[in-house]
Scaffold this motif. Structure first.
Motif, PDB file in Angstrom:
ATOM      1  N   SER A  47      63.403 -17.669  -0.830  1.00  0.00           N
ATOM      2  CA  SER A  47      64.219 -18.346   0.188  1.00  0.00           C
ATOM      3  C   SER A  47      63.349 -19.217   1.086  1.00  0.00           C
ATOM      4  O   SER A  47      63.722 -20.340   1.424  1.00  0.00           O
ATOM      5  CB  SER A  47      64.984 -17.332   1.037  1.00  0.00           C
ATOM      6  OG  SER A  47      65.990 -16.720   0.281  1.00  0.00           O
ATOM      7  N   LEU A  58      68.341 -21.108   5.104  1.00  0.00           N
ATOM      8  CA  LEU A  58      69.204 -20.251   4.296  1.00  0.00           C
ATOM      9  C   LEU A  58      69.363 -18.876   4.910  1.00  0.00           C
ATOM     10  O   LEU A  58      68.397 -18.306   5.408  1.00  0.00           O
ATOM     11  CB  LEU A  58      68.607 -20.071   2.895  1.00  0.00           C
ATOM     12  CG  LEU A  58      68.382 -21.310   2.053  1.00  0.00           C
ATOM     13  CD1 LEU A  58      67.694 -20.916   0.753  1.00  0.00           C
ATOM     14  CD2 LEU A  58      69.677 -22.015   1.773  1.00  0.00           C
ATOM     15  N   THR A  62      71.167 -15.271   0.570  1.00  0.00           N
ATOM     16  CA  THR A  62      71.512 -16.363  -0.345  1.00  0.00           C
ATOM     17  C   THR A  62      71.149 -16.055  -1.795  1.00  0.00           C
ATOM     18  O   THR A  62      71.956 -16.267  -2.695  1.00  0.00           O
ATOM     19  CB  THR A  62      70.838 -17.680   0.096  1.00  0.00           C
ATOM     20  OG1 THR A  62      71.305 -18.004   1.409  1.00  0.00           O
ATOM     21  CG2 THR A  62      71.161 -18.813  -0.848  1.00  0.00           C
ATOM     22  N   ASP A  65      73.609 -13.495  -3.109  1.00  0.00           N
ATOM     23  CA  ASP A  65      74.972 -14.010  -3.271  1.00  0.00           C
ATOM     24  C   ASP A  65      75.093 -14.922  -4.493  1.00  0.00           C
ATOM     25  O   ASP A  65      76.174 -15.105  -5.030  1.00  0.00           O
ATOM     26  CB  ASP A  65      75.409 -14.791  -2.026  1.00  0.00           C
ATOM     27  CG  ASP A  65      75.649 -13.891  -0.830  1.00  0.00           C
ATOM     28  OD1 ASP A  65      75.762 -12.660  -1.008  1.00  0.00           O
ATOM     29  OD2 ASP A  65      75.714 -14.426   0.292  1.00  0.00           O
ATOM     30  N   HIS A  66      73.972 -15.491  -4.902  1.00  0.00           N
ATOM     31  CA  HIS A  66      73.918 -16.388  -6.067  1.00  0.00           C
ATOM     32  C   HIS A  66      72.811 -15.848  -6.978  1.00  0.00           C
ATOM     33  O   HIS A  66      71.685 -16.335  -6.953  1.00  0.00           O
ATOM     34  CB  HIS A  66      73.621 -17.825  -5.613  1.00  0.00           C
ATOM     35  CG  HIS A  66      74.555 -18.292  -4.543  1.00  0.00           C
ATOM     36  ND1 HIS A  66      75.842 -18.686  -4.818  1.00  0.00           N
ATOM     37  CD2 HIS A  66      74.412 -18.401  -3.207  1.00  0.00           C
ATOM     38  CE1 HIS A  66      76.441 -19.023  -3.683  1.00  0.00           C
ATOM     39  NE2 HIS A  66      75.592 -18.864  -2.695  1.00  0.00           N
TER      40      HIS A  66
END
Length: 84
Positions: A47, A58, A62, A65-66
């Protein structure tokens, strides 16, 4: 998939490969990063790399989640386009 997404995906693949000490060709962009053993510390480092490379801020979740490079690439490309 847009060329921007492909560029982001290629960059992400290179970063993930470096963290995992593998070649980019060994990384399946559709496979969840957790299946490669990506832990929370590495996810945070990734990140930070994304923030540095693309000038984005971010949320820490993140990468979770992805969970695949493909999904993360689409999400990052959308954030880049929103910022532009």
């Amino acid at each position: 998939m847009s060329s921007g997404t492909q560029d982001v995906r290629a960059w992400l693949t290179g970063r993930v490969a470096a963290y995992l000490r593998r070649t980019p060709e060994e990384i399946d962009t559709a496979l969840p990063l957790s299946e490669y053993g990506l832990d929370s510390l590495t996810a945070l480092a990734l990140s930070a790399d994304i923030e540095d490379e693309f000038g984005l801020v971010l949320p820490p979740e993140t990468t979770w989640d992805h969970p695949t490079i493909d999904q993360l690439g689409v999400a990052i490309t959308a954030l880049i386009e929103e910022k532009a």
